[in-house]
Scaffold this active site. Structure first.
Site, PDB file in Angstrom:
ATOM      1  N   ASP A  71       0.831  -1.208   0.000  1.00  0.00           N
ATOM      2  CA  ASP A  71       0.000   0.000   0.000  1.00  0.00           C
ATOM      3  C   ASP A  71       0.869   1.264   0.000  1.00  0.00           C
ATOM      4  O   ASP A  71       2.033   1.231   0.398  1.00  0.00           O
ATOM      5  CB  ASP A  71      -0.909   0.029   1.230  1.00  0.00           C
ATOM      6  CG  ASP A  71      -1.903  -1.113   1.220  1.00  0.00           C
ATOM      7  OD1 ASP A  71      -2.250  -1.602   0.125  1.00  0.00           O
ATOM      8  OD2 ASP A  71      -2.335  -1.525   2.317  1.00  0.00           O
TER       9      ASP A  71
HETATM   10  N1  URA Z   1      -1.260  -6.047   3.647  1.00  0.00           N
HETATM   11  C1  URA Z   1      -1.753  -4.785   3.700  1.00  0.00           C
HETATM   12  O1  URA Z   1      -2.788  -4.554   4.267  1.00  0.00           O
HETATM   13  N2  URA Z   1      -1.069  -3.816   3.099  1.00  0.00           N
HETATM   14  C2  URA Z   1       0.086  -4.031   2.448  1.00  0.00           C
HETATM   15  O2  URA Z   1       0.660  -3.090   1.918  1.00  0.00           O
HETATM   16  C3  URA Z   1       0.594  -5.323   2.416  1.00  0.00           C
HETATM   17  C4  URA Z   1      -0.103  -6.317   3.020  1.00  0.00           C
END
Ligand code: URA
Length: 237
Positions: free
Chosen positions: A101
């Site tokens: 993310d």
């Molecule tokens: N899980 C998440 O919620 N975000 C990420 O960036 C990676 C795994």
């Protein structure tokens, strides 16, 4: 300069013998001209087209990036935000393997090898992804069990996870939790914690299989060695 049939074989579209047949059958063009004899040599800059399709001649590269916060995991962004690809000084068409993310930091592999990327992202593979989450609140033993055994995300149970509470801060009512998963569903870690009513305040991927972030500050990257790439192939298969 390399022999045309060798270059075609290296791209993976045909064996060397088959490449020779294709050349003799006038199915191969170099820089827009049909080549019909064996023995022609080409350089990196020459465009080679086999059966009407341009072959990919790029050397395969594999990078491990320590992704900073505020960078999007994509090859381009309409809103003009910086992308993980723009952090890497390489002209090849590389792309991220899976995603982190915008606000998640840590280990991310980038490559121009499609076969490798598919293998790494295949849900059946055995590649550990280790995350460290700072969460709001303190996990109950029953919530730890639920995370370990699987929680429902969109009606589908997540597979078994390892969960370790590293630190609990009663004063700020936060905890640091290490969670190891194999899958890579969208926002998986955040949604898993959400399933037990906990908000993720900060998330970092500390490790992908045996690849940790040692020696890489935020925003830094390094090439993976041949040995590391083969080890990943073995683990994923
Ligand atoms: N899980 C998440 O919620 N975000 C990420 O960036 C990676 C795994």
């Amino acid at each position: 300069m390399e022999r045309l049939q060798k270059v075609i074989a290296a791209s993976g579209v045909a064996s060397r013998r088959k490449a020779e047949e294709l050349i003799l059958a006038k199915k191969v063009m170099v820089n827009g001209e049909v080549v019909s004899e064996l023995g022609v040599k080409v350089s990196e800059k020459d465009e080679v087209v086999v059966n009407g399709v341009k072959i990919n001649r790029e050397e395969k590269v594999y990078y491990l990036l320590n992704k900073p916060r505020g960078v999007i995991t994509s090859t381009n962004d309409e809103k003009g935000r910086s992308t993980v690809v723009s952090l890497i000084n390489d002209e090849k068409r590389i792309y991220p393997v899976g995603r982190l993310d915008y606000d998640t930091t840590g280990a991310l592999i980038l490559t121009n090898d499609g076969e490798f990327a598919n293998m790494m992202m295949h849900p059946s593979n055995n590649i550990d992804k280790v995350y460290v989450a700072k969460i709001k609140g303190i996990l109950l033993p029953s919530e730890i069990m639920a995370l370990k055994n699987g929680v429902l995300l969109d009606g589908v149970k997540t597979s078994k996870a390892k969960v370790k509470v590293k630190k609990v801060d009663k004063e700020s009512n936060t905890s640091i939790v290490e969670i190891t998963i194999h899958e890579g569903k969208n926002h998986q870690v955040k949604r898993m914690f959400e399933a037990v009513d906990k908000e993720v305040l900060k998330l970092k991927r500390e490790r992908i299989a045996f690849l940790d972030l040692r020696g890489l500050n935020s925003g830094e990257y390094r090439k993976l060695s041949h040995k590391e790439v083969s080890k990943l192939y073995v683990l994923a298969k």
